[in-house]
Write an enzyme that holds these catalytic residues in place. Sequence first.
Site, short mmCIF file in Angstrom:
data_model
loop_
_atom_site.label_atom_id
_atom_site.label_comp_id
_atom_site.label_asym_id
_atom_site.label_seq_id
_atom_site.Cartn_x
_atom_site.Cartn_y
_atom_site.Cartn_z
N GLY A 38 12.79 -28.43 33.35
CA GLY A 38 12.91 -28.54 31.89
C GLY A 38 11.61 -28.45 31.11
N GLY B 190 16.66 -26.54 32.94
CA GLY B 190 16.29 -26.57 31.52
C GLY B 190 16.06 -27.98 31.01
N LEU C 22 20.71 -16.10 44.98
CA LEU C 22 19.52 -15.57 45.66
C LEU C 22 19.54 -14.06 45.89
CD1 LEU C 22 18.86 -18.53 48.05
CD2 LEU C 22 17.31 -17.72 46.30
N THR D 187 17.49 -26.99 41.06
CA THR D 187 18.53 -27.27 40.07
C THR D 187 19.52 -28.33 40.56
OG1 THR D 187 19.78 -25.43 40.98
CG2 THR D 187 18.42 -24.97 39.04
N CYS E 3 18.49 -24.56 47.51
CA CYS E 3 19.32 -23.72 46.65
C CYS E 3 20.77 -24.17 46.71
CB CYS E 3 19.24 -22.26 47.06
SG CYS E 3 20.32 -21.24 46.02
N GLY F 139 13.20 -16.02 45.44
CA GLY F 139 13.49 -16.40 46.82
C GLY F 139 13.68 -15.15 47.68
N ASN G 129 12.31 -22.82 50.18
CA ASN G 129 13.45 -23.23 49.36
C ASN G 129 14.52 -23.83 50.27
OD1 ASN G 129 15.61 -23.54 47.69
ND2 ASN G 129 15.79 -21.38 47.10
N ASN H 148 23.26 -21.70 36.53
CA ASN H 148 23.16 -20.39 37.18
C ASN H 148 23.69 -20.48 38.60
OD1 ASN H 148 21.11 -19.47 39.44
ND2 ASN H 148 20.20 -21.26 38.43
N ASN I 26 8.44 -17.52 47.64
CA ASN I 26 9.54 -18.47 47.86
C ASN I 26 10.41 -17.95 49.00
OD1 ASN I 26 12.50 -19.41 46.95
ND2 ASN I 26 11.03 -20.85 46.11
C1 LIG Z 1 18.23 -18.09 37.25
C2 LIG Z 1 17.50 -18.99 38.19
C3 LIG Z 1 17.16 -18.54 39.46
C4 LIG Z 1 16.48 -19.38 40.36
N1 LIG Z 1 16.14 -18.90 41.59
C5 LIG Z 1 15.41 -19.69 42.43
C6 LIG Z 1 14.95 -19.19 43.69
O1 LIG Z 1 15.12 -18.02 44.02
N2 LIG Z 1 14.30 -20.06 44.52
C7 LIG Z 1 14.03 -21.37 44.16
O2 LIG Z 1 13.44 -22.12 44.94
N3 LIG Z 1 14.42 -21.84 42.95
C8 LIG Z 1 15.09 -21.04 42.09
N4 LIG Z 1 15.47 -21.53 40.86
C9 LIG Z 1 15.10 -22.90 40.46
C10 LIG Z 1 13.83 -22.92 39.59
O3 LIG Z 1 12.73 -22.36 40.28
C11 LIG Z 1 13.51 -24.37 39.14
O4 LIG Z 1 13.33 -25.17 40.29
C12 LIG Z 1 14.62 -25.00 38.31
O5 LIG Z 1 15.22 -24.04 37.47
C13 LIG Z 1 14.12 -26.19 37.46
O6 LIG Z 1 13.12 -25.81 36.54
P1 LIG Z 1 13.43 -25.39 35.01
O7 LIG Z 1 14.28 -26.46 34.42
O8 LIG Z 1 12.08 -25.24 34.36
O9 LIG Z 1 14.17 -24.09 35.07
C14 LIG Z 1 16.14 -20.70 39.95
C15 LIG Z 1 16.48 -21.15 38.67
C16 LIG Z 1 17.13 -20.32 37.78
C17 LIG Z 1 17.45 -20.83 36.39
#
Ligand SMILES: Cc1cc2nc3c(=O)[nH]c(=O)nc-3n(C[C@H](O)[C@H](O)[C@H](O)COP(=O)(O)O)c2cc1C
Length: 302
Positions: free
Chosen positions: A242, A215, A70, A191, A128, A43, A125, A66, A97
């Site tokens: 996930g 996850g 950002l 998330t 967040c 982001g 985004n 987490n 992003n």
């Molecule tokens: C450590 C971390 C940092 C993230 N940073 C961003 C971000 O900067 N911008 C964003 O839109 N989503 C961010 N996300 C969300 C992920 O892009 C994703 O939408 C979310 O983790 C669900 O997918 P997953 O279960 O495969 O991780 C972040 C997720 C994690 C775990």
Amino acid sequence: MSVRFAGITFKNPVIAAAGTFGYGIEFEDIVTLAKLGGFCVKGLSREPMPGNPPPRLFETAAGMLNAIGLQNIGARAFVEEKLPLLRKVPNTVVIANVFGYTVQDYETVIHILNEGEGIAAYELNVSCPNTKHGGIAFGQDPVLLSEVVACAKGASQRPLIVKLSPNVTSIPQMARAAEDAGADALSLVNTFVGMSIDPETRRPRISNITAGLSGPAIKPIAVRMVYEASHSVEIPVIGMGGISTAEDVIEFLLAGAAAVQVGTANFWDPCACEKIVDSLERWCLEHRIGDITDLTGGLITQ
Ligand SMILES: Cc1cc2nc3c(=O)[nH]c(=O)nc-3n(C[C@H](O)[C@H](O)[C@H](O)COP(=O)(O)O)c2cc1C
């Protein structure tokens, strides 16, 4: 394996998710970036952001909390320092992003990024959960969401993907608000707001107290939300939440996604996306799927 939407061709439908793949180039030595369908960079905000103080990560059963907050180098430094290096990687789709505290912040970030070459699309985004202002506030109110999407679309010289928050009562309502305001595509889910407490110290395990859960733990809810969103709008939907195997990708495509993103899996295996691409190819061969786009929305309910 290729998919095309919002005017962009992805060589396969697997995209690394924002915030889990840095600025891409950090992974250059271990991952063949050109093998991925694309990747979303962290982001980016108007000014550099230091993020939240530690502890900011905590592993949960089948997931991760987490509250990075950002942390990023800012849009200007991204355009000047990272983008020129990324442009040298052949054949990669780069999605930026975009984050802001206010509608004007989003607009300013997009204006800065418009100056950079080699970005295929913006992912807004509005979801967040880890900052005190902005982000999720826009993604939880359809009126605010329309406002920020319309403004971003007006500023953008590139296709606009709007990343929805799962922390809402009605995903269809938010999906339609984003579509009506001009989004070219949607991505979801970000998330889920969660929390964990250490029983010994009685303290939150994350300094921000609440954090975003991602996850495998969130996958069934994410699949349901992608199904609901994709059946509420005409624009393409990118699904995530996930994903760690080819079968997970297939699930999201059948639910209605045109492509997917992989996030948390990159933390336990930086080569996760690449491996998923390989096994997805094998899965399609074994199941005689000539065109992967045939799977999108292929859920059988009767
Ligand atoms: C450590 C971390 C940092 C993230 N940073 C961003 C971000 O900067 N911008 C964003 O839109 N989503 C961010 N996300 C969300 C992920 O892009 C994703 O939408 C979310 O983790 C669900 O997918 P997953 O279960 O495969 O991780 C972040 C997720 C994690 C775990």
